[in-house]
Design a protein around this motif. Sequence first.
Motif: not given
Length: 93
Positions: A16-33
């Motif tokens: 859920a955190q990944f899906r929440r962050l992807v629109p704002h940060r992108g896939v790579k940064r969301a994965t790192v987060a």
Amino acid sequence: MAGCSAARMKTTYLGAQFRRLVPHRGVKRATVAVGHSMLVSAWHILHDLVPYQILGPDHFTNRLGKERQTRRLLVQLAALGLEVTVQPRHAVG
């Protein structure tokens, strides 16, 4: 790599955190987060000797409470120019 595999899970907090962050940060940064969240969680578990608490995939939607989330959504609809009346749904049974 662990953040990537955790991000693909649909029924977890990390997914859920990944899906929440992807629109704002992108896939790579969301994965790192997500990987960073895993690392921080592991550190706290080992340092404080506490068991892992499963927050669940609905943590981000339920953390505010129903009344507060309802008010927030009504304000957003009013900002869009919509007037809405809300009535609680009665359970059929």
